[in-house]
Enzyme design. Structure first.
Site, short mmCIF file in Angstrom:
data_model
loop_
_atom_site.label_atom_id
_atom_site.label_comp_id
_atom_site.label_asym_id
_atom_site.label_seq_id
_atom_site.Cartn_x
_atom_site.Cartn_y
_atom_site.Cartn_z
N ASP A 26 0.82 -1.20 0.00
CA ASP A 26 0.00 0.00 0.00
C ASP A 26 0.86 1.25 0.00
OD1 ASP A 26 -2.38 1.39 -0.04
OD2 ASP A 26 -2.67 1.32 2.12
N HIS A 217 -7.86 0.38 9.25
CA HIS A 217 -6.86 0.87 8.29
C HIS A 217 -7.04 2.38 8.16
CE1 HIS A 217 -4.38 0.09 4.52
NE2 HIS A 217 -4.71 1.37 4.40
N HIS A 219 -5.73 6.41 7.48
CA HIS A 219 -4.82 7.33 6.81
C HIS A 219 -4.77 8.62 7.62
CE1 HIS A 219 -4.22 5.42 2.65
NE2 HIS A 219 -4.88 4.53 3.38
N CYS A 250 -3.42 6.16 -2.23
CA CYS A 250 -4.25 5.32 -3.08
C CYS A 250 -4.20 5.87 -4.49
CB CYS A 250 -5.70 5.27 -2.59
SG CYS A 250 -6.79 4.32 -3.67
#
Length: 311
Positions: A26, A217, A219, A250
């Protein structure tokens, strides 16, 4: 500062958590430049040596969509036997075929909680994505593989704005019920806040999911990742995705900036007296090394602070 941070336990927190390292996949998938495969392999090795129990290595997506990970098969070959226990992302049956050929034991699928992101990321509608994932998960489970499910855009979508909690729970539970062992709830663009985290976890458990089946998850786009982690800890979640050095974003959502930094998470967990099994100095060294390869400083606050203090 070897005796810092000072440990002060708080009530209502788990004794131990699992850090699911996503930096090599990622993190590096969002780099403008192509990172040499030998550098990627060394990065994975360093993270494993730091005690991280799970290091997601790469993704078997079509190179046209994510050219940064076009070397997935070569990377897994370089990692050898150690790579077989590193999860890889498989978007469909073609990706699964490649993973099976290499003897991978853990795979992950990546769904969307919103219609627009499903179309942009998967070229499928919100409901159509399940038909694509179902045979992938079934075949993976039949082959004895562990399957993780990610659901993205759970806290907000750059095109659709607010995402109803019940919509996130409905999509996430459908993905999990295909046969996954864990569901990772993604704040893809980093707009979540602590109360929202609590509400979402409570909604998932009210829908019949066990809190141990959930991962978070986060950010750090708006600086909320650690606050959101603390809220999830109080809600009982014990698995957290993080990226060494705070790498990532992303490629399909330009407002998504770096992931929660592994080092920042480890520092907070250590201060709370929560076991994690990770060597902070070793992760900092790995992130500092990778930052040199990328030609820029690490965005992790802990990496910067320790570098300035000479640690």
């Amino acid at each position: 500062m070897t005796d810092l941070p000072m440990t002060v336990r708080a009530d209502g927190l788990p004794d131990r958590v699992t850090i699911y390292e996503v930096g090599p996949r990622d993190g590096l998938q969002n780099e403008a430049a192509i990172v040499p495969v030998e550098v990627k392999a060394e990065f994975v090795r360093r993270l494993l040596a730091a005690g991280l129990p799970t290091v997601e290595a790469t993704s078997f997506v079509h190179p046209r969509w994510v050219p940064q990970l076009a070397d997935a098969a070569e990377l897994m070959g370089l990692l050898g036997s150690a790579g077989r226990d590193c999860p890889v992302l498989v978007p469909n049956e073609r990706g699964l075929d490649r993973a099976l050929e290499l003897g991978v034991r853990h795979v992950a699928i990546f769904g969307s909680a919103t219609e627009t992101f499903a179309q942009r990321n998967l070229n499928r509608g919100l409901d159509e994505q399940f038909a694509m994932f179902e045979p992938t998960v079934r075949r993976a489970r039949d082959a004895g593989l562990d399957v993780r499910a990610y659901v993205s855009m759970c806290f907000g979508d750059p095109w659709e704005g607010r995402v109803p909690v019940e919509q996130v729970v409905g999509v996430g539970k459908r993905l999990f019920d295909l046969g996954a062992s864990q569901l990772s709830i993604g704040d893809t663009i980093g707009v979540g806040t602590a109360g929202h985290v609590t509400a979402l976890v409570e909604a998932f458990t009210a829908a019949g999911m066990d809190v141990d089946q959930l991962a978070m998850h986060f950010h750090d786009t708006y600086g909320q990742a650690l606050a959101n982690t603390l809220a999830a800890l109080h809600a009982g979640v014990t698995t957290y995705d993080a990226s060494a050095g705070g790498l990532g974003g992303c490629p399909y959502a330009k407002s998504a900036t770096g992931n929660l930094a592994t080092e920042d998470l480890v520092w907070m967990l250590t201060g709370l007296g929560i076991e994690h099994g990770v060597d902070l100095d070793a992760v900092v060294a790995a992130s500092t090394w990778m930052a040199r390869q990328l030609g820029r400083p690490s965005p992790s606050a802990v990496v910067r602070a320790l570098a300035q203090s000479g640690e």
